[in-house]
Design an enzyme around this catalytic site. Structure first.
Site, PDB file in Angstrom:
ATOM      1  N   HIS A  20       0.835  -1.221   0.000  1.00  0.00           N
ATOM      2  CA  HIS A  20       0.000   0.000   0.000  1.00  0.00           C
ATOM      3  C   HIS A  20       0.864   1.263   0.000  1.00  0.00           C
ATOM      4  O   HIS A  20       0.459   2.284   0.560  1.00  0.00           O
ATOM      5  CB  HIS A  20      -0.930   0.053   1.216  1.00  0.00           C
ATOM      6  CG  HIS A  20      -1.668  -1.219   1.472  1.00  0.00           C
ATOM      7  ND1 HIS A  20      -2.864  -1.532   0.877  1.00  0.00           N
ATOM      8  CD2 HIS A  20      -1.355  -2.281   2.266  1.00  0.00           C
ATOM      9  CE1 HIS A  20      -3.266  -2.718   1.301  1.00  0.00           C
ATOM     10  NE2 HIS A  20      -2.364  -3.203   2.136  1.00  0.00           N
TER      11      HIS A  20
ATOM     12  N   SER B 188      15.539  21.188 -17.141  1.00  0.00           N
ATOM     13  CA  SER B 188      14.389  22.059 -17.342  1.00  0.00           C
ATOM     14  C   SER B 188      14.849  23.346 -18.014  1.00  0.00           C
ATOM     15  O   SER B 188      15.955  23.822 -17.775  1.00  0.00           O
ATOM     16  CB  SER B 188      13.751  22.378 -15.991  1.00  0.00           C
ATOM     17  OG  SER B 188      13.045  23.605 -16.046  1.00  0.00           O
TER      18      SER B 188
ATOM     19  N   LYS C 276      16.912  21.543 -11.911  1.00  0.00           N
ATOM     20  CA  LYS C 276      16.202  20.307 -12.222  1.00  0.00           C
ATOM     21  C   LYS C 276      17.028  19.269 -12.975  1.00  0.00           C
ATOM     22  O   LYS C 276      17.820  19.588 -13.852  1.00  0.00           O
ATOM     23  CB  LYS C 276      14.947  20.616 -13.056  1.00  0.00           C
ATOM     24  CG  LYS C 276      13.843  21.250 -12.275  1.00  0.00           C
ATOM     25  CD  LYS C 276      13.354  20.346 -11.178  1.00  0.00           C
ATOM     26  CE  LYS C 276      11.982  19.924 -11.205  1.00  0.00           C
ATOM     27  NZ  LYS C 276      11.007  19.772 -12.032  1.00  0.00           N
TER      28      LYS C 276
ATOM     29  N   GLU D  26       9.885   8.217 -17.260  1.00  0.00           N
ATOM     30  CA  GLU D  26       8.538   8.754 -17.495  1.00  0.00           C
ATOM     31  C   GLU D  26       8.046   8.419 -18.902  1.00  0.00           C
ATOM     32  O   GLU D  26       6.875   8.086 -19.109  1.00  0.00           O
ATOM     33  CB  GLU D  26       8.526  10.275 -17.281  1.00  0.00           C
ATOM     34  CG  GLU D  26       8.651  10.647 -15.813  1.00  0.00           C
ATOM     35  CD  GLU D  26       8.816  12.146 -15.582  1.00  0.00           C
ATOM     36  OE1 GLU D  26       8.781  12.544 -14.423  1.00  0.00           O
ATOM     37  OE2 GLU D  26       8.993  12.904 -16.555  1.00  0.00           O
TER      38      GLU D  26
END
Ligand code: ARG
Length: 458
Positions: free
Chosen positions: A155, A276, A282, A289
């Site tokens: 979980h 970025s 970043k 992804e």
């Protein structure tokens, strides 16, 4: 050049030509098309359906088409309907009369079924070898991290301590199953449709066993109508790829989480990260992804093909031409994803301290504390409740079970002795999990050795 002008009195509408043509994408399997044609004429000559001279002329012409396409001296025109028409027309242009005999006892229906099968068979083997490379990377990481502690989750909540080797071992099993799925797809796929003709076989004495053998199939397909209308092998391969993508996507999700500032379990290498345009600090996990994102695209191909096939009466219908674009895209996507994911893992660094620290917090040893009490004669259900109270006490004080004094332990249950500290150490918790499939060090060492033997197999 059209292969079928004879019974028409008018020119085809331009838009229809465009709509109908598949050369733009089926040119991808020109090698398979030529390979199939060479096997076909070899068989035709062996059966005395065409002469040896015609056979040699045709094979010479086909080979020259192949090398001219490969070196760029021959380019795909925009007139031809599909790869089959293109090759045949070009062959006739090159060698004249004998070229007109290539299509004896064959239809584009069994031809395209063969080409697609040969192409899927080829790509399926590539997927398998890419998966093997990925498994090698995973097992190497396992080997180095048999004693790297980390929390195991259920979980998304910390549950019990495991090791990095154990966690990665789960993915090893998934990709190993993926390979066996590919293998069983291959087993069912590997029968040759050539010789099925348009749908009803042919009246020529074709030797289908011979063509099957020449093309390294187990044998010919059994029913000619099924042969030209079967795309199960495409569906099975797309389903195998979908499951592979689902596994990669789950793995990506974990890498993204672990790479977050909050977890900081891993750091993706600069070579596999991107930045970025506005935020200078970043470093983003774009590869993971994108793998997660592209999963939808591969599922889409599977659903698209299932839908294309569901209403088709026997035998060949032009709908089936739609198998190519989505399948090719899914193959390219999945194969790229496996390759990139393996490269990302191969260069990733693990922040072992952060992992161990995280395993120490969050009461991952609570089950072991209960098991300790069971060892002292307390029934498990009572032990569970006692440790529940310990946890409540620790939460209130903001400490871990390991930080409680023996007096504090005894205040909740006098069964606790000094040996509780040893019993709930991270090392003990993992070491004692010795059942098959558990993270215990010795068990994991055996798993890694077994994995190595499996990877050495072929
Ligand atoms: N381009 C076609 C396909 O991909 C080849 C088969 C054409 N057969 C036919 N009867 N028109 O399916």
């Amino acid at each position: 050049m059209k292969l079928w002008g004879g019974r028409f009195t008018k020119e085809t509408n331009d838009l229809v030509n465009k709509f109908n043509a598949s050369l733009r994408y089926d040119q991808r399997f020109f090698r398979q098309d030529i390979e199939g044609s060479i096997a076909h004429v070899t068989m035709l000559a062996a059966q005395n359906i065409i002469s040896q001279d015609d056979k040699l002329a045709i094979i010479g012409g086909l080979n020259s088409i192949k090398s001219d396409l490969e070196n760029g001296t021959l380019v795909f025109d925009t007139e031809s309907e599909d790869i089959h028409s293109f090759v045949e027309a070009n062959l006739i242009e090159r060698i004249g009369e004998p070229g007109k005999k290539l299509h004896t006892g064959r239809s584009r229906n069994d031809q395209v079924a063969l080409d697609m099968k040969l192409y899927v068979r080829f790509e399926l083997q590539r997927t398998d070898s890419l998966l093997k490379d990925l498994l090698t990377v995973i097992n190497n990481i396992m080997k180095e991290n048999i004693e790297t502690y980390m929390p195991g989750f259920t979980h998304m909540q910390k549950a019990q301590p495991v090791t990095l080797a154990h966690h990665f071992g789960a993915y090893f099993e998934m990709f190993k199953r993926d390979r066996s799925r590919l293998e069983s797809t291959y087993e069912r796929l590997n029968y040759c449709p050539l010789g099925a003709g348009a749908l009803a076989g042919t009246t020529y004495p074709l030797d289908r066993e011979l063509t099957a053998k020449l093309l390294e199939f187990y044998g010919p397909t059994a029913n000619s109508m099924d042969s030209v209308s079967d795309r199960d092998y495409v569906l099975e391969y797309l389903s195998d790829l979908s499951i592979i993508m689902m596994h990669l996507s789950r793995f990506s999700e974990e890498i993204i989480t672990w790479n977050s500032n909050e977890y900081h379990f891993v750091e993706i290498d600069d070579t596999y990260s991107t930045g970025s345009s506005i935020m200078p600090q970043k470093k983003n996990p774009d590869v993971a992804e994108l793998v997660r994102g592209k999963t939808g695209r591969v599922y889409g191909a599977l659903v698209s093909m299932l839908t294309t096939m569901k209403g088709l009466p026997l035998a060949y219908n032009k709908d089936m031409q739609e198998d190519k674009e989505v399948t090719f895209d899914a193959i390219d996507t999945a194969n790229d994803c496996i390759t990139l994911f393996a490269g990302m893992l191969d260069t990733i660094s693990f922040n072992k301290d952060a992992m161990e620290d995280s395993a120490k917090k969050g009461f991952t040893n609570a089950t072991d504390a209960a098991d300790y009490l069971v060892g002292k004669g307390v029934a498990f259900r009572d032990a569970h409740s006692i440790v529940g109270r310990l946890v409540l006490y620790c939460l209130d004080k903001g400490i871990a079970l390991d930080d409680m004094s023996i007096e504090e332990y005894k205040a909740i249950s006098d069964v606790f002795e000094e040996d509780i500290y040893e019993a709930i150490k991270l090392k003990t918790c993992v070491e004692k999990r010795m059942t098959i499939g558990a993270p215990g060090f010795k068990v994991m060492q055996e798993v890694v050795a077994k994995n190595e033997a499996y990877l050495d197999e072929e």
